[in-house]
Design a protein around this motif. Structure first.
Motif, mmCIF file in Angstrom:
data_model
loop_
_atom_site.group_PDB
_atom_site.id
_atom_site.type_symbol
_atom_site.label_atom_id
_atom_site.label_comp_id
_atom_site.label_asym_id
_atom_site.label_seq_id
_atom_site.Cartn_x
_atom_site.Cartn_y
_atom_site.Cartn_z
ATOM 1 N N PRO A 7 -5.478 11.049 3.162
ATOM 2 C CA PRO A 7 -5.495 9.674 2.645
ATOM 3 C C PRO A 7 -5.402 9.641 1.117
ATOM 4 N N GLY A 11 -10.997 10.065 1.299
ATOM 5 C CA GLY A 11 -11.309 9.875 2.711
ATOM 6 C C GLY A 11 -11.122 11.179 3.458
ATOM 7 N N ARG A 25 -3.749 0.779 15.979
ATOM 8 C CA ARG A 25 -5.087 0.192 16.005
ATOM 9 C C ARG A 25 -5.757 0.331 17.369
ATOM 10 N N LEU A 33 -6.317 3.841 13.621
ATOM 11 C CA LEU A 33 -6.583 3.268 12.301
ATOM 12 C C LEU A 33 -7.139 1.865 12.521
ATOM 13 N N PHE A 35 -7.718 -1.003 11.172
ATOM 14 C CA PHE A 35 -7.423 -1.977 10.127
ATOM 15 C C PHE A 35 -6.641 -3.118 10.765
ATOM 16 N N VAL A 38 -2.737 -3.057 10.684
ATOM 17 C CA VAL A 38 -2.041 -1.990 11.407
ATOM 18 C C VAL A 38 -1.800 -2.487 12.823
ATOM 19 N N SER A 82 3.299 5.506 4.524
ATOM 20 C CA SER A 82 2.521 4.269 4.437
ATOM 21 C C SER A 82 2.652 3.493 5.736
ATOM 22 N N LYS A 85 -0.542 -1.186 4.528
ATOM 23 C CA LYS A 85 -0.877 -0.884 3.124
ATOM 24 C C LYS A 85 -1.649 0.424 2.987
ATOM 25 N N HIS A 86 -1.756 1.192 4.048
ATOM 26 C CA HIS A 86 -2.562 2.422 4.050
ATOM 27 C C HIS A 86 -1.653 3.623 3.842
ATOM 28 N N LYS A 87 -1.964 4.426 2.796
ATOM 29 C CA LYS A 87 -1.069 5.502 2.375
ATOM 30 C C LYS A 87 -1.693 6.864 2.636
ATOM 31 N N TYR A 88 -0.832 7.781 3.106
ATOM 32 C CA TYR A 88 -1.242 9.144 3.413
ATOM 33 C C TYR A 88 -0.165 10.101 2.922
#
Length: 156
Positions: A7, A11, A25, A33, A35, A38, A82, A85-88
């Motif tokens: 992450p 995280g 999700r 995830l 969120f 998602v 991504s 809005k969640h980036k890895y």
């Protein structure tokens, strides 16, 4: 282990334990995830010839690789993935996963996407044109059709 998702911003790392993983999700996904932005089944990660590929599952907020929205794309080590809005950052070694030679191309996938119409890719079907009912004749009036003019005279 085939690699891991790290992450961005901190995280716990997410280990990639199988060659095919669903991310979303829903509790039924391999990587959950939790969120709200998602999708239930957001995207699919698959290992092909030692390289990871991501396929977006028509998610609401999209899947991006290095900032560009994708439908299907090869993930090279260090790429930024991504989901909403969640980036890895993806970390793995293609050689450890059995890759030999140059990386596989994304172009054959591009051809398969471009070979379909927009309606087909969106999952929409074209409505078939209604067939002429023999009881009523053709749907459109053809002034050059003698039979149509004879029927018109019968009604007059």
């Amino acid at each position: 282990m085939y690699g891991e998702l790290v992450p961005v911003g901190g995280g716990d790392n997410i280990p990639l334990l199988r060659a095919s993983l669903t991310i979303g999700r829903r509790e039924s996904c391999d990587i959950v995830l939790r969120f709200s932005n998602v999708s239930g089944q957001h995207c699919q990660l698959t290992m092909e010839n030692g390289y990871w590929f991501v396929q977006d599952n028509n998610s609401q907020n999209g899947t991006k690789v290095n900032g560009s929205r994708v439908v299907r794309k090869r993930l090279d080590p260090g790429d930024l993935l991504s989901m909403a809005k969640h980036k890895y950052t993806i970390k793995y070694s293609p050689a450890d996963n059995g890759a030999t030679g140059p990386p596989p191309s994304d172009e054959e996938d591009l051809e398969s996407v471009l070979s379909k119409s927009l309606l087909d890719r969106a999952g929409l079907q074209r409505k078939p044109m209604p067939q002429a009912d023999p009881q009523y004749g053709q749907r459109r009036y053809n002034p050059m059709d003698d039979a149509a003019q004879l029927k018109r005279r019968e009604y007059e």
